[in-house]
Write a protein that holds these residues in place. Structure first.
Motif, PDB file in Angstrom:
ATOM      1  N   ASN A  89      12.278 -45.786  59.928  1.00 15.46           N
ATOM      2  CA  ASN A  89      13.110 -46.056  58.748  1.00 15.46           C
ATOM      3  C   ASN A  89      13.468 -44.762  58.007  1.00 15.46           C
ATOM      4  O   ASN A  89      13.399 -44.690  56.776  1.00 15.46           O
ATOM      5  CB  ASN A  89      12.389 -47.039  57.809  1.00 15.46           C
ATOM      6  N   THR A  90      13.834 -43.768  58.803  1.00 14.54           N
ATOM      7  CA  THR A  90      14.146 -42.439  58.276  1.00 14.54           C
ATOM      8  C   THR A  90      15.489 -41.978  58.838  1.00 14.54           C
ATOM      9  O   THR A  90      15.536 -41.197  59.802  1.00 14.54           O
ATOM     10  CB  THR A  90      13.029 -41.439  58.631  1.00 14.54           C
ATOM     11  N   PRO A  91      16.583 -42.455  58.264  1.00 13.71           N
ATOM     12  CA  PRO A  91      17.900 -42.046  58.781  1.00 13.71           C
ATOM     13  C   PRO A  91      18.148 -40.551  58.588  1.00 13.71           C
ATOM     14  O   PRO A  91      17.827 -39.987  57.537  1.00 13.71           O
ATOM     15  CB  PRO A  91      18.882 -42.876  57.951  1.00 13.71           C
ATOM     16  N   VAL A  92      18.738 -39.930  59.614  1.00 16.44           N
ATOM     17  CA  VAL A  92      19.169 -38.536  59.505  1.00 16.44           C
ATOM     18  C   VAL A  92      20.537 -38.509  58.837  1.00 16.44           C
ATOM     19  O   VAL A  92      21.454 -39.247  59.222  1.00 16.44           O
ATOM     20  CB  VAL A  92      19.224 -37.872  60.893  1.00 16.44           C
ATOM     21  N   THR A  93      20.695 -37.657  57.846  1.00 16.81           N
ATOM     22  CA  THR A  93      21.956 -37.587  57.096  1.00 16.81           C
ATOM     23  C   THR A  93      22.720 -36.293  57.339  1.00 16.81           C
ATOM     24  O   THR A  93      23.892 -36.194  56.985  1.00 16.81           O
ATOM     25  CB  THR A  93      21.682 -37.725  55.596  1.00 16.81           C
ATOM     26  N   GLY A  94      22.066 -35.287  57.928  1.00 13.07           N
ATOM     27  CA  GLY A  94      22.759 -34.029  58.183  1.00 13.07           C
ATOM     28  C   GLY A  94      21.926 -33.099  59.037  1.00 13.07           C
ATOM     29  O   GLY A  94      20.700 -33.238  59.128  1.00 13.07           O
ATOM     30  N   LEU A  95      22.610 -32.159  59.697  1.00 18.22           N
ATOM     31  CA  LEU A  95      21.957 -31.136  60.504  1.00 18.22           C
ATOM     32  C   LEU A  95      22.565 -29.793  60.140  1.00 18.22           C
ATOM     33  O   LEU A  95      23.792 -29.633  60.152  1.00 18.22           O
ATOM     34  CB  LEU A  95      22.155 -31.398  62.004  1.00 18.22           C
ATOM     35  N   VAL A  96      21.725 -28.824  59.851  1.00 21.02           N
ATOM     36  CA  VAL A  96      22.186 -27.486  59.476  1.00 21.02           C
ATOM     37  C   VAL A  96      21.496 -26.477  60.379  1.00 21.02           C
ATOM     38  O   VAL A  96      20.252 -26.462  60.462  1.00 21.02           O
ATOM     39  CB  VAL A  96      21.877 -27.175  57.997  1.00 21.02           C
ATOM     40  N   GLN A  97      22.302 -25.635  61.054  1.00 19.61           N
ATOM     41  CA  GLN A  97      21.711 -24.572  61.862  1.00 19.61           C
ATOM     42  C   GLN A  97      21.807 -23.251  61.116  1.00 19.61           C
ATOM     43  O   GLN A  97      22.843 -22.929  60.524  1.00 19.61           O
ATOM     44  CB  GLN A  97      22.394 -24.458  63.233  1.00 19.61           C
ATOM     45  N   HIS A  98      20.739 -22.472  61.181  1.00 19.30           N
ATOM     46  CA  HIS A  98      20.649 -21.224  60.434  1.00 19.30           C
ATOM     47  C   HIS A  98      20.938 -20.029  61.338  1.00 19.30           C
ATOM     48  O   HIS A  98      21.083 -20.164  62.564  1.00 19.30           O
ATOM     49  CB  HIS A  98      19.265 -21.116  59.793  1.00 19.30           C
ATOM     50  N   GLY A  99      21.015 -18.851  60.739  1.00 20.40           N
ATOM     51  CA  GLY A  99      21.373 -17.646  61.475  1.00 20.40           C
ATOM     52  C   GLY A  99      20.406 -17.291  62.587  1.00 20.40           C
ATOM     53  O   GLY A  99      20.793 -16.631  63.568  1.00 20.40           O
ATOM     54  N   ASP A 100      19.157 -17.692  62.447  1.00 21.79           N
ATOM     55  CA  ASP A 100      18.170 -17.419  63.501  1.00 21.79           C
ATOM     56  C   ASP A 100      18.094 -18.548  64.519  1.00 21.79           C
ATOM     57  O   ASP A 100      17.154 -18.608  65.315  1.00 21.79           O
ATOM     58  CB  ASP A 100      16.794 -17.174  62.885  1.00 21.79           C
ATOM     59  N   ASP A 101      19.063 -19.450  64.474  1.00 16.82           N
ATOM     60  CA  ASP A 101      19.197 -20.581  65.415  1.00 16.82           C
ATOM     61  C   ASP A 101      18.169 -21.682  65.195  1.00 16.82           C
ATOM     62  O   ASP A 101      18.067 -22.601  66.009  1.00 16.82           O
ATOM     63  CB  ASP A 101      19.149 -20.111  66.886  1.00 16.82           C
ATOM     64  N   THR A 102      17.396 -21.627  64.114  1.00 15.54           N
ATOM     65  CA  THR A 102      16.555 -22.767  63.763  1.00 15.54           C
ATOM     66  C   THR A 102      17.413 -23.811  63.043  1.00 15.54           C
ATOM     67  O   THR A 102      18.571 -23.565  62.693  1.00 15.54           O
ATOM     68  CB  THR A 102      15.380 -22.343  62.869  1.00 15.54           C
ATOM     69  N   TRP A 103      16.839 -24.986  62.832  1.00 12.69           N
ATOM     70  CA  TRP A 103      17.581 -26.108  62.261  1.00 12.69           C
ATOM     71  C   TRP A 103      16.854 -26.684  61.045  1.00 12.69           C
ATOM     72  O   TRP A 103      15.623 -26.611  60.951  1.00 12.69           O
ATOM     73  CB  TRP A 103      17.716 -27.239  63.303  1.00 12.69           C
ATOM     74  N   THR A 104      17.653 -27.289  60.182  1.00 18.74           N
ATOM     75  CA  THR A 104      17.120 -28.180  59.164  1.00 18.74           C
ATOM     76  C   THR A 104      17.673 -29.568  59.424  1.00 18.74           C
ATOM     77  O   THR A 104      18.896 -29.755  59.492  1.00 18.74           O
ATOM     78  CB  THR A 104      17.501 -27.726  57.748  1.00 18.74           C
ATOM     79  N   VAL A 105      16.767 -30.523  59.599  1.00 18.26           N
ATOM     80  CA  VAL A 105      17.151 -31.918  59.782  1.00 18.26           C
ATOM     81  C   VAL A 105      17.037 -32.597  58.429  1.00 18.26           C
ATOM     82  O   VAL A 105      15.939 -32.715  57.866  1.00 18.26           O
ATOM     83  CB  VAL A 105      16.238 -32.611  60.821  1.00 18.26           C
ATOM     84  N   GLN A 106      18.162 -33.018  57.892  1.00 22.26           N
ATOM     85  CA  GLN A 106      18.189 -33.659  56.584  1.00 22.26           C
ATOM     86  C   GLN A 106      18.067 -35.171  56.759  1.00 22.26           C
ATOM     87  O   GLN A 106      18.782 -35.765  57.565  1.00 22.26           O
ATOM     88  CB  GLN A 106      19.487 -33.304  55.858  1.00 22.26           C
ATOM     89  N   THR A 107      17.146 -35.790  56.048  1.00 19.44           N
ATOM     90  CA  THR A 107      16.938 -37.237  56.133  1.00 19.44           C
ATOM     91  C   THR A 107      16.934 -37.837  54.733  1.00 19.44           C
ATOM     92  O   THR A 107      16.879 -37.119  53.730  1.00 19.44           O
ATOM     93  CB  THR A 107      15.611 -37.580  56.835  1.00 19.44           C
ATOM     94  N   GLU A 108      16.967 -39.141  54.668  1.00 24.01           N
ATOM     95  CA  GLU A 108      16.925 -39.835  53.367  1.00 24.01           C
ATOM     96  C   GLU A 108      15.601 -39.626  52.649  1.00 24.01           C
ATOM     97  O   GLU A 108      15.497 -39.876  51.450  1.00 24.01           O
ATOM     98  CB  GLU A 108      17.194 -41.330  53.564  1.00 24.01           C
ATOM     99  N   HIS A 109      14.584 -39.170  53.379  1.00 25.29           N
ATOM    100  CA  HIS A 109      13.264 -38.994  52.774  1.00 25.29           C
ATOM    101  C   HIS A 109      12.848 -37.528  52.689  1.00 25.29           C
ATOM    102  O   HIS A 109      11.668 -37.239  52.475  1.00 25.29           O
ATOM    103  CB  HIS A 109      12.221 -39.782  53.561  1.00 25.29           C
TER     104      HIS A 109
END
Length: 811
Positions: A172-192
């Motif tokens: 019950n954790t919808p993903v709302t966005g994905l952001v990739q950074h300059g070092d190629d890591t990611w931030t997974v944005q969720t409702e929680h």
């Protein structure tokens, strides 16, 4: 929730749960799965959940075998057993000799993976499945390990084991966005909350492109509505005393398996329907599409004819839910094209049966960079810029309509054709060309002898045999012209271009101006990753000094990704794709120099423009870059022309060739000629399962040149000795080629696997390449080829049976 982890897997169906579990098995336990609802709330929950060993190639058979072993282990776990009907057996029916021939081939291919199918006749089919009629039936393929499994229990068992190993699952954790950074890591944005991670995995089933859009990519995955129903109890099943085998029927487009004391019957109707093309309701969770049994009436009639007991059975439940397809029906499992640290496991139309293996191979790729098998048949980069929504939907419909009808060699089905063409496509069509498809490109296969010429699909030699022989003869004795479109071409500029190439190639890279070289790239395990030509173009009015990197048409995204991944931040290296801007015209044969000299200014003699040289010029009025290269073994020139000038260059060559009897030739003629030269084909003979020494590429390796990608691993592998050796074979048969995947036998022992096979029209030999056990790789060693159920003698011969001194191509 964690705020930092190594991997985030998005999606809680079989794809996501399998990937999570297998990541922990590969040693990565700091991993997370996020699911927008409950586990298995997408396609997984309504899956018919069949688990078969059958696959179209050895990679698919291997991953399915892994699934079966894993599921059996899970079912037998005393702490958390799951319902798995293992080993009920299954039959794929056939009513044509061509289908039976194919089943014999697939049995031969599977034997190399220690999977044992049985080809049986119609009476034996009926004996093993007493509910079926033998009318219009020749026989079938028996899979003794076929079965079915409970989808929800399977996923929960995988998630449970992953959690025990340290992984975490957030429902019950919808993903709302994905952001990739300059070092190629990611931030997974969720409702929680947000989760920072190194790697993201898209395992989102039919919502794949919702998540794809968050990272700016489109995946060629389309959904189809698929219906099955469950019957009431059938007395013949209740009283049989054993479970009924599974049944798959290409004659009437249905499948069935036992469900309690009735049947689950699924349909692949011709009047099929796509789903979700215009978006998916966010509330479509554990949901189904409206029933529409009228759409499957024709299939149902065929099922009644095959299984008369169905006419007495009532319908208990109807299920109509979406399942996902790709352009060729095989899943997309691996790196997402053009992205770093992003993977996908999507398009799993048979997800439950295969999902254990798909997650296993993906986890290996994520953790180790490669899997134990070559995974090109699953690689998301096998489709390139043509893979739009409309094409994917057309191919999904076509594949759905032919679910149980395998592709024959050289069979190209009509949906979605003309995805990629050049100005010459209609011109060559008007001259009688029949086309094959290479990465979406329409490429001439051969020139038809008459407008109504239609060869029979077969695993043996077909009616094109003499047609191709004539094209080869013309190239050998005169001159021929062929268009090679879609050839992967990357322009490399910058002061460090040669140092960069020297680091990614395992052998010497020529730095001489106006020279061309051939070389191989390895992965970090020392295995063959790619093959490429490198042409050094001097500075001219067409550009700065630069390198043209050329490789197989299908490798367009694959090779660009690999080169970019291996660039160092401080290097002056720039990559630019020219793949869709230029096309090659190949002029081949002993009279090729005369034709070129008649339409291009300059001295084209062997003394001034020898083998492996490159020159810019004009062919007629068309700007061109000419390389003295040959894939045919004859004197040949690759003439690279901008697409805007392609027709002009073609007309100039055709006019110049008239005096010399020049004729067109196609891809099948090229295939037979390259076999006679023992030239290797990427992703047929050149695969990531073997190193260059096992592949016979010793002359292209320079271990003492300094460090290069894969060197350390290759040194270790060299000390361990080869596991297999690639050899050239003569096949003692005139009825058909050695089909890729077929097994080579010594008694009952499998000693090798065919990678390529074709008749050599200049040598009069039936030729093949194969990886064999080293003990069987010596010249003159004999073994037997299992060729569609027939044992024929195969003998190891020296490589390059045609003109081994290379005198003709250097003339």
């Amino acid at each position: 929730m964690k705020s930092r982890t190594k991997v985030v897997v998005i999606g809680g169906g079989i794809a996501g749960c399998s990937t999570l579990y297998h990541l922990t098995q590969e040693g990565w336990t700091d991993v997370v799965l996020v699911e927008r609802n409950e586990l298995t709330s997408g396609t997984t929950w309504h899956s018919a959940a069949q688990v078969t060993n059958f696959g179209m190639n050895q990679t698919m058979v291997g991953l399915k075998s892994h699934s079966i072993r894993l599921y059996k282990e899970l079912a037998d776990d005393p702490e958390y057993p799951i319902n798995y009907h293992h080993g009920d057996g299954g039959i794929r029916l056939a009513n044509t000799e061509g289908q039976m021939q194919g089943y014999h081939h697939f049995a031969s291919m599977a034997r190399g993976m220690d999977v044992h199918f049985e080809v049986i006749d119609a009476d034996e089919c009926a004996r093993r499945h007493p509910l079926i009629s033998t009318d219009n039936l020749i026989g079938g393929l028996w899979d003794p390990l076929d079965g079915d499994i409970d989808p929800a229990q399977l996923c929960q068992a995988l998630a449970r084991r992953a959690r025990k190993a340290g992984a975490e699952v957030y429902r019950n954790t919808p993903v709302t966005g994905l952001v990739q950074h300059g070092d190629d890591t990611w931030t997974v944005q969720t409702e929680h909350g947000d989760i920072d991670c190194d790697i993201v995995v898209n395992a989102c089933g039919y919502r794949v492109n919702e998540v794809g859009a968050m990272m700016g990519v489109h995946h060629p995955v389309s959904s189809m509505e698929h219906q099955y129903f469950l019957t009431e109890e059938i007395s013949a099943i209740r009283d049989a005393g054993h479970r009924m085998p599974l049944l798959r029927c290409p004659i009437s487009d249905y499948y069935c398996r036992q469900e309690k004391n009735g049947l689950l019957l699924g349909f692949y109707e011709q009047d099929c329907k796509t789903w979700g093309m215009d978006g998916i309701d966010p509330n479509f969770v554990n949901a189904l599409c409206p029933d529409d049994l009228d759409r499957v009436t024709d299939v149902l009639e065929g099922a009644f004819a095959r299984m008369p007991a169905l006419m007495e059975a009532g319908i208990h439940t109807v299920v109509n839910g979406p399942i996902t397809y790709t352009i060729d029906g095989a899943p997309l499992v691996g790196p997402i094209p053009g992205k770093r640290n992003a993977f996908c496991i999507i398009g799993l139309r048979a997800g439950l049966g295969e999902g254990g293996g798909h997650g296993w191979l993906l986890a290996q790729q994520i953790v180790h960079g490669e899997a134990c098998y070559d995974t090109w048949c699953l690689d998301p980069r096998r489709f390139t810029g043509h893979a739009n929504v409309e094409l994917t939907a057309l191919k999904a419909i076509e594949d759905y309509q032919n679910e149980f009808r395998f592709h024959f060699p050289h069979e190209h089905r009509p949906a979605g054709r003309l995805a990629k063409t050049t100005p010459l496509t209609p011109v060559q069509a008007s001259e009688g060309a029949e086309f094959t498809v290479v990465n979406g490109w329409e490429r001439v296969d051969y020139i038809k002898p008459s407008p109504d010429f239609t060869p029979t699909h077969s695993f043996g030699f077909d009616e094109t045999f003499d047609v191709v022989a004539a094209e080869v003869r013309n190239v050998q004795t005169g001159v021929g012209l062929a268009e090679v479109n879609g050839f992967n071409r990357i322009e490399i500029t910058g002061a460090d271009r040669h140092a960069f190439l020297d680091r990614v190639f395992c052998g010497p890279v020529t730095r001489r101006e106006a020279r061309v070289g051939l070389g191989y790239l390895l992965n970090h395990h020392g295995m063959v990753k790619a093959e490429a030509t490198v042409a050094n173009l001097p500075a001219s009015d067409r550009g700065l000094a630069r390198v043209w990197y050329g490789s197989a048409a299908a490798s367009e995204f694959h090779d660009m990704d690999w080169l970019r991944q291996n660039m160092q931040g401080d290097e002056d290296v720039h990559l630019r794709s020219l793949t869709n801007d230029q096309t090659i015209l190949v002029l081949a044969g002993p009279k090729a120099r005369l034709v070129l000299s008649a339409c291009a200014r300059g001295d084209w003699s062997a003394e001034v423009f020898p083998w492996l040289n490159v020159r810019e010029c004009f062919v007629g009025i068309a700007p061109a870059t000419v390389m003295n290269l040959s894939f045919s073994g004859e004197l040949a020139y690759e003439i690279h022309v901008p697409n805007a000038s392609l027709y002009a260059a073609y007309l100039a060559l055709r006019q110049a060739g008239e005096a010399h009897g020049m004729r067109l030739f196609g891809a099948r003629a090229v295939e037979t000629m390259r076999m006679e030269k023992s030239f290797l084909h990427w992703k047929a003979d050149l695969i990531t399962e073997f190193d260059p020494f096992e592949t016979g590429l010793d002359r292209f390796v320079r271990l003492n040149k300094g460090d290069f990608v894969g060197r350390a691993a290759l040194l270790k592998r060299q000390s361990d000795g080869p596991r297999k050796k690639l050899v050239s074979l003569q096949i003692l048969s005139k009825s058909g080629p050695a089909n890729p995947g077929a097994s080579l036998m010594q008694g009952d022992q499998v000693v090798g696997t065919i990678t390529s096979g074709e008749w050599g029209h200049r040598t009069g030999l039936n030729l093949a390449h194969a990886f064999v056990d080293p003990a069987f790789s010596g010249i003159g060693h004999e073994m037997e080829l299992d060729s569609c159920g027939q044992r024929v003698r195969a003998t190891v011969i020296p490589a390059c049976p045609y003109d081994p001194e290379f005198a003709r191509m250097k003339a």
